[in-house]
Write a protein that holds these residues in place. Structure first.
Motif, PDB file in Angstrom:
ATOM      1  N   ARG A  65       0.929 -45.572  -6.046  1.00 21.19           N
ATOM      2  CA  ARG A  65       1.952 -46.334  -6.783  1.00 21.19           C
ATOM      3  C   ARG A  65       1.323 -47.578  -7.433  1.00 21.19           C
ATOM      4  O   ARG A  65       1.576 -47.895  -8.581  1.00 21.19           O
ATOM      5  CB  ARG A  65       3.070 -46.730  -5.803  1.00 21.19           C
ATOM      6  N   VAL A  66       0.470 -48.248  -6.669  1.00 25.42           N
ATOM      7  CA  VAL A  66      -0.193 -49.448  -7.189  1.00 25.42           C
ATOM      8  C   VAL A  66      -1.144 -49.070  -8.326  1.00 25.42           C
ATOM      9  O   VAL A  66      -1.168 -49.680  -9.383  1.00 25.42           O
ATOM     10  CB  VAL A  66      -0.957 -50.170  -6.049  1.00 25.42           C
ATOM     11  N   ARG A  67      -1.891 -47.988  -8.085  1.00 28.68           N
ATOM     12  CA  ARG A  67      -2.904 -47.584  -9.063  1.00 28.68           C
ATOM     13  C   ARG A  67      -2.318 -47.152 -10.407  1.00 28.68           C
ATOM     14  O   ARG A  67      -2.953 -47.318 -11.436  1.00 28.68           O
ATOM     15  CB  ARG A  67      -3.718 -46.413  -8.506  1.00 28.68           C
ATOM     16  N   VAL A  68      -1.112 -46.528 -10.372  1.00 28.10           N
ATOM     17  CA  VAL A  68      -0.562 -46.024 -11.637  1.00 28.10           C
ATOM     18  C   VAL A  68       0.623 -46.869 -12.119  1.00 28.10           C
ATOM     19  O   VAL A  68       1.460 -46.400 -12.886  1.00 28.10           O
ATOM     20  CB  VAL A  68      -0.165 -44.516 -11.543  1.00 28.10           C
ATOM     21  N   ALA A  69       0.637 -48.101 -11.654  1.00 30.51           N
ATOM     22  CA  ALA A  69       1.747 -48.999 -12.014  1.00 30.51           C
ATOM     23  C   ALA A  69       1.853 -49.188 -13.534  1.00 30.51           C
ATOM     24  O   ALA A  69       2.922 -49.501 -14.051  1.00 30.51           O
ATOM     25  CB  ALA A  69       1.568 -50.340 -11.315  1.00 30.51           C
ATOM     26  N   ASP A  70       0.732 -48.981 -14.236  1.00 26.52           N
ATOM     27  CA  ASP A  70       0.746 -49.154 -15.697  1.00 26.52           C
ATOM     28  C   ASP A  70       1.281 -47.912 -16.437  1.00 26.52           C
ATOM     29  O   ASP A  70       1.341 -47.897 -17.658  1.00 26.52           O
ATOM     30  CB  ASP A  70      -0.670 -49.463 -16.193  1.00 26.52           C
TER      31      ASP A  70
END
Ligand code: NDP
Ligand code: MG
Length: 381
Positions: A65-70
């Motif tokens: 979730r953090v990694r693909v927040a963008d």
């Protein structure tokens, strides 16, 4: 545009499904799910931009979730996440390519929601075929086989009257240990078992090919998919893996499907059925192909097949026990905690001590699985 979801997108079947998506721009990926592989799922999200991605493990999902927040992809976890994908309105075809019985609940939910199922996950039909097939018939949902043998059988039945089938001839490569005797198998290693002569697949199923348990699971799967009695399913060893299976009819005529051993063909066939799309790749060349050979399976050495017929004859919860015991035993073998032949001992022991539950519900199937896991853990203490 055909909209698909893939459960098990980071695995062998999942990644091959995505390679078909790359070549067919009218397929759109709506949802992806995997177990814990953050890195690979992130790459897939960036390439295919699904609306939702699920990782079974909560911590891994959080990291993703953090990694693909963008990106615009929503990330979920656990069974809740898999079930959310299963019923998504946009999805037309759900590819079920997770490994293990985790596939049962999402598959049932997807059928209830009217989705076409491209079924790779064999554990679902092996353990819950008696629930899945009637439900699919009731909901008028197609279950399209992805497994190469079942796809071949399915293709060999097109346009035929199923009442006129006399026999299903399920082919088997024989695996890396074909021709060996029990004595020869005592010291085989994990590397030996993973060295499959024809097919490149996930680790668990590759070991299952070496034990012939994979063929046993496929016999059970075929019974449910095609509604034929176990005695009408005959396993034929065909080491070249060119004939992917055959169907014999009442007049003695036999229909077969042939091709190079490449899982992309049955996956693509399921994705576009009833169409047959072009696909690149090596072709069978009958001028250079010197021989296609056949033998009967050595069920005394490779007991996995005989035990599957036994589980099938017993029915009820017994195929679940066969499958669950094998799953645990193979994991122990891959961890180098047991020897190759002990896989059979664990399956036989688990089946022997199990009291069959007739017509089990999903909960009873999962209970039988848990009890089998416990039995094996206990036996190992
Ligand atoms: P792999 O082990 O290569 O892949 C399994 C996939 O399932 C991975 O994406 C894995 O994610 C995911 N997964 C595992 N546990 C969970 C979970 N709890 N929740 C969500 N996803 C999970 O297996 P295969 O692709 O080889 O096989 C998949 C199924 O297809 C099996 O049932 C197999 O019997 C069947 N099959 C496979 C064939 C083949 O050629 N490979 C042929 C015919 C049938 P992660 O990477 O994160 O662990
Ligand atoms: Mg197969």
């Amino acid at each position: 545009m055909k909209k698909i979801g893939i459960l098990g997108s980071t695995g062998s079947i999942g990644t091959q499904t995505l390679s078909i998506v790359r070549k067919n721009r009218d397929l759109q990926v709506i949802a992806l799910a995997a177990g814990s592989n953050v890195q690979k799922l992130e790459e897939q999200i960036r390439e295919f931009s699904p609306g939702i991605a699920v990782l079974w493990e909560k911590k891994a999902a959080q990291e993703l979730r953090v990694r693909v927040a963008d990106t615009d992809t929503k990330v979920c976890s656990g069974m809740e996440g898999l079930l959310e994908i299963a019923v998504m309105e946009e999805i037309e075809v759900l590819v079920t390519a997770v490994v293990g019985m985790i596939g049962i609940k999402p598959t049932i939910a997807a059928i209830e929601a009217g989705k076409t199922i491209a079924l790779a996950n064999k554990e679902t039909l092996v353990t819950a075929g008696h629930l899945i097939m009637p439900l699919a018939a009731q909901k008028k949902v197609s279950i399209l086989p992805v497994d190469s043998e079942h796809s071949a059988i399915f293709q060999s039945m097109r346009g035929e009257n199923r009442e006129r089938i006399s026999k299903i001839l399920l082919t088997a490569s024989g695996g890396p240990f074909r021709g060996k005797r029990r004595e020869d198998l005592k010291g085989v290693t994990v590397e030996d078992a993973l060295n499959h002569p024809n097919w490149s697949m996930g680790r668990k199923i590759t070991v299952d090919s070496a034990t012939l348990v994979n063929k046993g699971l496929e016999v059970i799967e075929a019974k449910w998919l095609f509604g034929v009695a176990p005695e009408k399913i005959q396993v034929v060893v065909h080491p070249q893996s060119i004939i992917h299976s055959m169907v014999e009819y009442v007049d003695g005529g036999i229909m077969a499907q042939l091709g190079m051993p490449d899982m992309k063909l049955p996956i693509q066939y399921a994705l576009f059925y009833p169409d047959r799309r072009p696909m690149e790749g090596k072709r069978v060349d009958f001028h250079t192909l010197s021989s296609l050979t056949f033998e009967s399976p050595d069920t005394e050495t490779f007991q996995g097949l005989a035990m599957a017929y036994e589980a099938l004859r017993e029915g009820g919860s017994m195929p679940t026990v066969y499958n669950a015991a094998n799953e645990k035993a193979v994991a122990l073998f891959l961890d180098r905690k047991i020897k190759f032949l002990e896989i059979y001992d664990l399956i036989a022991g688990a089946m022997e001590q199990h009291k069959t539950v007739c017509n089990p519900s999903v909960e009873e199937i999962l209970e039988a699985e848990a009890a089998t896991y416990e039995y094996i853990a206990h036996r190992r203490d």
